[in-house]
Motif scaffolding. Structure first.
Motif, PDB file in Angstrom:
ATOM      1  N   PRO A  59      28.708   4.396 -17.060  1.00 30.89           N
ATOM      2  CA  PRO A  59      28.066   4.943 -18.271  1.00 30.89           C
ATOM      3  C   PRO A  59      27.033   6.013 -17.944  1.00 30.89           C
ATOM      4  O   PRO A  59      26.911   7.007 -18.674  1.00 30.89           O
ATOM      5  N   GLU A  60      26.301   5.824 -16.849  1.00 27.87           N
ATOM      6  CA  GLU A  60      25.287   6.805 -16.469  1.00 27.87           C
ATOM      7  C   GLU A  60      25.938   8.128 -16.045  1.00 27.87           C
ATOM      8  O   GLU A  60      25.471   9.209 -16.407  1.00 27.87           O
ATOM      9  N   GLU A  91      27.336  10.000 -19.064  1.00 29.29           N
ATOM     10  CA  GLU A  91      26.298  10.634 -19.873  1.00 29.29           C
ATOM     11  C   GLU A  91      25.828  11.938 -19.245  1.00 29.29           C
ATOM     12  O   GLU A  91      25.531  12.910 -19.954  1.00 29.29           O
ATOM     13  N   ARG A  92      25.802  11.981 -17.904  1.00 29.86           N
ATOM     14  CA  ARG A  92      25.326  13.184 -17.210  1.00 29.86           C
ATOM     15  C   ARG A  92      26.411  14.259 -17.085  1.00 29.86           C
ATOM     16  O   ARG A  92      26.096  15.433 -16.885  1.00 29.86           O
ATOM     17  N   GLN A 142      28.805  17.021 -17.950  1.00 30.10           N
ATOM     18  CA  GLN A 142      28.899  17.984 -19.045  1.00 30.10           C
ATOM     19  C   GLN A 142      30.344  18.383 -19.364  1.00 30.10           C
ATOM     20  O   GLN A 142      30.605  18.993 -20.397  1.00 30.10           O
ATOM     21  N   ARG A 175      33.949  18.182 -20.821  1.00 30.00           N
ATOM     22  CA  ARG A 175      34.433  17.514 -22.028  1.00 30.00           C
ATOM     23  C   ARG A 175      35.917  17.193 -21.907  1.00 30.00           C
ATOM     24  O   ARG A 175      36.683  17.956 -21.323  1.00 30.00           O
ATOM     25  N   ASN A 231      36.646   8.287 -19.918  1.00 38.56           N
ATOM     26  CA  ASN A 231      35.653   7.996 -18.888  1.00 38.56           C
ATOM     27  C   ASN A 231      36.166   8.279 -17.479  1.00 38.56           C
ATOM     28  O   ASN A 231      35.475   8.016 -16.497  1.00 38.56           O
TER      29      ASN A 231
END
Length: 375
Positions: free
Chosen positions: A176-177, A180-181, A183, A185, A208
């Motif tokens: 998850p970390e 989130e970092r 960029q 897509r 993911n």
């Protein structure tokens, strides 16, 4: 000794597609592969709608239990320059994980399979080919990728005389970390061309999962170029700083640079074993699928497996993908006018990166769907 009509060496997309396409032909088919499935497969992993249509895959059904990342945009640039983003306004491709995709295709095959079984011997006996002194058939299909053992029996076989594109990539599930970092897509794969246009790198997010890689013609500098690219992507936040594991390598032939014969008496090559990857992009899944369907179309009613009887397959390949270039230049087939100093300017152009790089070189949108008589 077990007898079959056709033995397919290689259970990847081309081999499994051929076996599935011959399901109702009345021929006894055996599929061999040195690996067990699911397997890890080095590949960026995207397929066009044309591939999914040719395979008859229901997108909703597949996506319900497998990774299926819709792609509607591309981010393209030359290393060291700012990237250009193009929105195509619709889904133009799909991201898949090869470990899932290949296993899905193989699961559809109802023919006998011998997985985890490398080819240790392939000899002729009484007009048949004998594999591992255990199975025999009048026709053996090489579908085992660049180093396919069947390809060794045609022409000069795989070797140092071939101009090979080498690639390294890694695919992993982000924490998850990390997610989130990151960029990058999911709907926008990133393609970054080397300044000398002898290769390109990619960053491709599928939910993911993150796939990062680079392919070039000069293998001796591959790691150097890869490390520089990864460091740059980390510094700009495109990918997480803590990329795990080691990058895995693979090799493949570009269509216009391959010199392998496609058929011989009782032998036929499909997919990467035949060296069918698109010369402009190195993408090989669509050519692999289509070559398997073309081979199935010929084999369906065939009883004579001489080189002469199999030659229409080679003619069909040439008609579909063009005659192999007489000018065996190395590397990706980028027109000379693009390689000129104009290249860096072109890579900043929305029109060029969309119409030429994406739609022509990578998506092959101008190529009509494959039409088969039997399949």
């Amino acid at each position: 000794m077990e007898y079959y009509d056709v033995i397919i060496v290689g259970a990847g997309p081309s081999g499994s597609t051929l076996a599935n396409a011959l399901r109702n032909s009345g021929k006894r088919i055996l599929v061999l592969d040195k690996q067990t499935f699911p397997r890890d497969k080095t590949c960026a992993g995207w397929v066009t709608p044309a591939v999914m249509d040719s395979l008859g895959i229901d997108l909703e059904e597949y996506g319900s239990s497998h990774t299926l990342q819709p792609i509607s945009q591309f981010r393209i640039g030359m290393m060291g320059q700012k990237a250009v983003e193009n929105d195509h306004g619709e889904v133009v491709s799909y991201g898949i994980r090869r470990c899932e995709f290949d296993n899905y295709l193989l699961d559809r095959v109802t023919s006998p399979k011998e997985l985890g079984t490398p080819v240790k011997s392939l000899t002729q006996e009484g007009g048949n080919w004998v594999v591992n002194n255990t199975w025999q058939a009048p026709l053996v299909v090489g579908a085992g990728g660049h180093f396919c053992p069947v390809a060794k029996l045609l022409g000069n076989g795989p070797g140092s005389h071939e101009t090979v594109v080498a690639a390294k990539e890694i695919e992993f599930e982000m924490t998850p970390e990390q997610a989130e970092r990151c960029q990058a897509r999911g709907d926008t794969p990133e393609l970054w061309f080397c300044k000398d246009l002898k290769g390109y790198a990619w960053v491709f997010r599928k939910g993911n999962y993150l796939n990062i890689g680079l392919g070039r013609e000069d293998n001796h500098k591959l790691t150097e170029h890869l490390n520089a690219f990864v460091d740059d992507m980390k510094a700009t936040g495109r990918i997480p700083e803590d990329v795990p594991g080691r990058f895995k390598g693979h090799a493949y032939l570009l269509y216009d640079h391959a010199e392998r014969p496609l058929v011989d008496d009782g032998l036929i090559l499909i997919g990467d074993a035949a060296g069918l990857a698109y010369t402009q992009s190195g993408e090989g899944i669509r050519p692999a699928i289509e070559s398997a369907l073309m081979a199935a179309d010929l084999i369906w009613d065939l009883e004579d497996f001489s080189a002469q009887a199999l030659q229409p397959y080679g003619e069909a390949i040439a008609k579909r993908f063009g005659n192999r270039s007489e000018n065996q230049q190395s590397g990706l087939q980028i027109p000379d006018w693009v390689k000129a100093p104009l290249a860096s300017t072109l890579m900043k152009s929305h029109w060029f990166t969309r119409k030429v790089v994406t739609e022509k070189w990578f998506l092959h949108q101008e190529v009509p769907p494959l039409e088969m008589a039997q399949i």
